[in-house]
Design a protein around this motif. Structure first.
Motif, PDB file in Angstrom:
ATOM      1  N   LYS A   1       0.840  -1.188   0.000  1.00  0.00           N
ATOM      2  CA  LYS A   1       0.000   0.000   0.000  1.00  0.00           C
ATOM      3  C   LYS A   1       0.882   1.248   0.000  1.00  0.00           C
ATOM      4  CE  LYS A   1      -3.968  -1.941   2.497  1.00  0.00           C
ATOM      5  NZ  LYS A   1      -4.005  -3.071   1.668  1.00  0.00           N
ATOM      6  N   ARG A   2       0.402   2.249  -0.692  1.00  0.00           N
ATOM      7  CA  ARG A   2       1.058   3.548  -0.692  1.00  0.00           C
ATOM      8  C   ARG A   2       0.760   4.194   0.658  1.00  0.00           C
ATOM      9  NH1 ARG A   2      -2.032   8.022  -2.235  1.00  0.00           N
ATOM     10  NH2 ARG A   2      -3.698   6.627  -2.895  1.00  0.00           N
ATOM     11  N   MET A   3       1.743   4.934   1.210  1.00  0.00           N
ATOM     12  CA  MET A   3       1.539   5.617   2.489  1.00  0.00           C
ATOM     13  C   MET A   3       1.971   7.068   2.359  1.00  0.00           C
ATOM     14  SD  MET A   3       2.539   3.067   5.630  1.00  0.00           S
ATOM     15  CE  MET A   3       4.270   3.027   5.278  1.00  0.00           C
ATOM     16  N   GLY A   4       1.277   7.915   3.085  1.00  0.00           N
ATOM     17  CA  GLY A   4       1.632   9.323   3.145  1.00  0.00           C
ATOM     18  C   GLY A   4       1.457   9.839   4.557  1.00  0.00           C
ATOM     19  N   SER A   5       2.198  10.894   4.878  1.00  0.00           N
ATOM     20  CA  SER A   5       2.101  11.521   6.199  1.00  0.00           C
ATOM     21  C   SER A   5       1.978  13.025   6.027  1.00  0.00           C
ATOM     22  CB  SER A   5       3.351  11.232   7.034  1.00  0.00           C
ATOM     23  OG  SER A   5       3.338   9.923   7.513  1.00  0.00           O
ATOM     24  N   ALA A   6       1.206  13.626   6.887  1.00  0.00           N
ATOM     25  CA  ALA A   6       1.036  15.075   6.888  1.00  0.00           C
ATOM     26  C   ALA A   6       1.006  15.554   8.334  1.00  0.00           C
ATOM     27  CB  ALA A   6      -0.244  15.469   6.163  1.00  0.00           C
TER      28      ALA A   6
ATOM     29  N   TRP B   1      -7.685   5.324   5.362  1.00  0.00           N
ATOM     30  CA  TRP B   1      -7.496   4.368   4.272  1.00  0.00           C
ATOM     31  C   TRP B   1      -8.216   4.940   3.054  1.00  0.00           C
ATOM     32  CZ3 TRP B   1     -11.138   1.557   1.410  1.00  0.00           C
ATOM     33  CH2 TRP B   1     -10.575   0.670   0.489  1.00  0.00           C
ATOM     34  N   VAL B   2      -7.483   4.992   1.943  1.00  0.00           N
ATOM     35  CA  VAL B   2      -8.033   5.551   0.710  1.00  0.00           C
ATOM     36  C   VAL B   2      -8.094   4.443  -0.332  1.00  0.00           C
ATOM     37  CG1 VAL B   2      -7.761   7.343  -1.045  1.00  0.00           C
ATOM     38  CG2 VAL B   2      -7.005   7.775   1.303  1.00  0.00           C
ATOM     39  N   PRO B   3      -9.283   4.181  -0.892  1.00  0.00           N
ATOM     40  CA  PRO B   3      -9.410   3.108  -1.880  1.00  0.00           C
ATOM     41  C   PRO B   3      -8.702   3.467  -3.189  1.00  0.00           C
ATOM     42  CG  PRO B   3     -11.466   4.322  -1.736  1.00  0.00           C
ATOM     43  CD  PRO B   3     -10.556   4.873  -0.664  1.00  0.00           C
ATOM     44  N   PRO B   4      -8.407   2.460  -4.003  1.00  0.00           N
ATOM     45  CA  PRO B   4      -7.767   2.753  -5.293  1.00  0.00           C
ATOM     46  C   PRO B   4      -8.727   3.529  -6.195  1.00  0.00           C
ATOM     47  CG  PRO B   4      -8.410   0.450  -5.183  1.00  0.00           C
ATOM     48  CD  PRO B   4      -8.677   1.039  -3.830  1.00  0.00           C
ATOM     49  N   ARG B   5      -8.143   4.321  -7.068  1.00  0.00           N
ATOM     50  CA  ARG B   5      -8.908   5.023  -8.092  1.00  0.00           C
ATOM     51  C   ARG B   5      -8.018   5.126  -9.333  1.00  0.00           C
ATOM     52  NH1 ARG B   5      -7.321   9.558  -4.651  1.00  0.00           N
ATOM     53  NH2 ARG B   5      -6.303  11.124  -5.942  1.00  0.00           N
ATOM     54  N   THR B   6      -8.548   5.583 -10.409  1.00  0.00           N
ATOM     55  CA  THR B   6      -7.782   5.676 -11.651  1.00  0.00           C
ATOM     56  C   THR B   6      -6.480   6.443 -11.416  1.00  0.00           C
ATOM     57  OG1 THR B   6      -9.842   5.676 -12.899  1.00  0.00           O
ATOM     58  CG2 THR B   6      -7.861   6.416 -14.061  1.00  0.00           C
ATOM     59  N   GLY B   7      -5.382   5.803 -11.730  1.00  0.00           N
ATOM     60  CA  GLY B   7      -4.082   6.446 -11.590  1.00  0.00           C
ATOM     61  C   GLY B   7      -3.487   6.419 -10.197  1.00  0.00           C
ATOM     62  N   ARG B   8      -4.162   5.811  -9.236  1.00  0.00           N
ATOM     63  CA  ARG B   8      -3.664   5.753  -7.860  1.00  0.00           C
ATOM     64  C   ARG B   8      -3.979   4.406  -7.235  1.00  0.00           C
ATOM     65  NH1 ARG B   8      -2.225  10.700  -4.588  1.00  0.00           N
ATOM     66  NH2 ARG B   8      -1.518  11.979  -6.289  1.00  0.00           N
ATOM     67  N   THR B   9      -3.012   3.852  -6.540  1.00  0.00           N
ATOM     68  CA  THR B   9      -3.244   2.640  -5.777  1.00  0.00           C
ATOM     69  C   THR B   9      -3.920   3.006  -4.461  1.00  0.00           C
ATOM     70  OG1 THR B   9      -1.095   2.811  -4.690  1.00  0.00           O
ATOM     71  CG2 THR B   9      -1.193   1.528  -6.739  1.00  0.00           C
ATOM     72  N   GLU B  10      -4.416   1.999  -3.765  1.00  0.00           N
ATOM     73  CA  GLU B  10      -4.964   2.265  -2.437  1.00  0.00           C
ATOM     74  C   GLU B  10      -3.843   2.757  -1.528  1.00  0.00           C
ATOM     75  OE1 GLU B  10      -6.238  -1.122  -0.110  1.00  0.00           O
ATOM     76  OE2 GLU B  10      -4.794  -2.388  -1.115  1.00  0.00           O
ATOM     77  N   GLY B  11      -4.223   3.442  -0.467  1.00  0.00           N
ATOM     78  CA  GLY B  11      -3.192   3.974   0.414  1.00  0.00           C
ATOM     79  C   GLY B  11      -3.678   4.142   1.838  1.00  0.00           C
ATOM     80  N   VAL B  12      -2.723   4.392   2.711  1.00  0.00           N
ATOM     81  CA  VAL B  12      -2.993   4.694   4.109  1.00  0.00           C
ATOM     82  C   VAL B  12      -2.278   6.006   4.420  1.00  0.00           C
ATOM     83  CG1 VAL B  12      -2.786   3.929   6.505  1.00  0.00           C
ATOM     84  CG2 VAL B  12      -3.147   2.245   4.691  1.00  0.00           C
ATOM     85  N   MET B  13      -3.048   6.973   4.897  1.00  0.00           N
ATOM     86  CA  MET B  13      -2.516   8.298   5.161  1.00  0.00           C
ATOM     87  C   MET B  13      -2.588   8.600   6.661  1.00  0.00           C
ATOM     88  SD  MET B  13      -1.790   8.958   2.118  1.00  0.00           S
ATOM     89  CE  MET B  13      -2.134   7.833   0.776  1.00  0.00           C
TER      90      MET B  13
END
Length: 161
Positions: free
Chosen positions: A16-21, A81-93
């Motif tokens: 899963k892709r991950m991001g932090s803010a 948790w963000v579901p996949p969408r066109t051009g992006r894999t699912e992720g956890v932020m």
């Protein structure tokens, strides 16, 4: 349970892709937003978690890279948790509490011109106009988490817990 040829079963699991803010606030209750040069909407300061980097360490690194500020964020406010969408894999932020930024610290902000066009203090109403709908929901949830003293779990920016 099966094993891969290397013997590490976890290497076969989905990634899963991950991001932090970081949520930074001023004394007036406004939140700090940044305007990337490569997007048509604003964001909270933060970015992608690199390989072998913790989400917390990514938040610290991104504050230094994007704002020139050495800040150790506080507690975790949001997991989304963000579901996949066109051009992006699912992720956890993840969003961490950056606390209050006083005028002296605000004066220390230096943006990388190749990455960020500007920054601004924003009310939640202003943030809704500047952020994508998903990021606006996430920022509002982070402010709720601060005021309630909790960590909230979201799915696609919608509060579940």
């Amino acid at each position: 349970m099966t094993s891969s040829s290397s013997g590490d079963y976890t290497a076969t699991l989905p990634r899963k892709r991950m991001g932090s803010a970081v949520l930074l606030r001023n004394d007036d209750g406004r939140i700090l937003l940044v305007e990337p040069v490569y997007k048509d909407y604003w964001e909270l300061p933060g970015g992608a978690v690199d390989a072998d980097e913790s989400p917390y360490d990514a938040a610290v690194r991104e504050l230094e890279e994007e704002l020139g500020l050495g800040i150790a964020p506080g507690r975790l406010l949001v997991v989304d948790w963000v579901p996949p969408r066109t051009g992006r894999t699912e992720g956890v932020m993840f969003i961490y509490d950056g606390g209050l930024l006083d005028a002296a610290r605000t004066d220390e902000i230096h943006l990388p011109a190749d990455e960020l066009r500007s920054w601004a203090w924003s009310t939640l109403i202003e943030a809704q106009q500047r952020l994508s709908p998903l990021l606006a929901r996430r920022a509002a949830a982070a402010m709720e988490a601060v005021s309630e003293g909790v960590t909230v779990y979201l799915e696609d920016g919608n509060r579940i817990v």
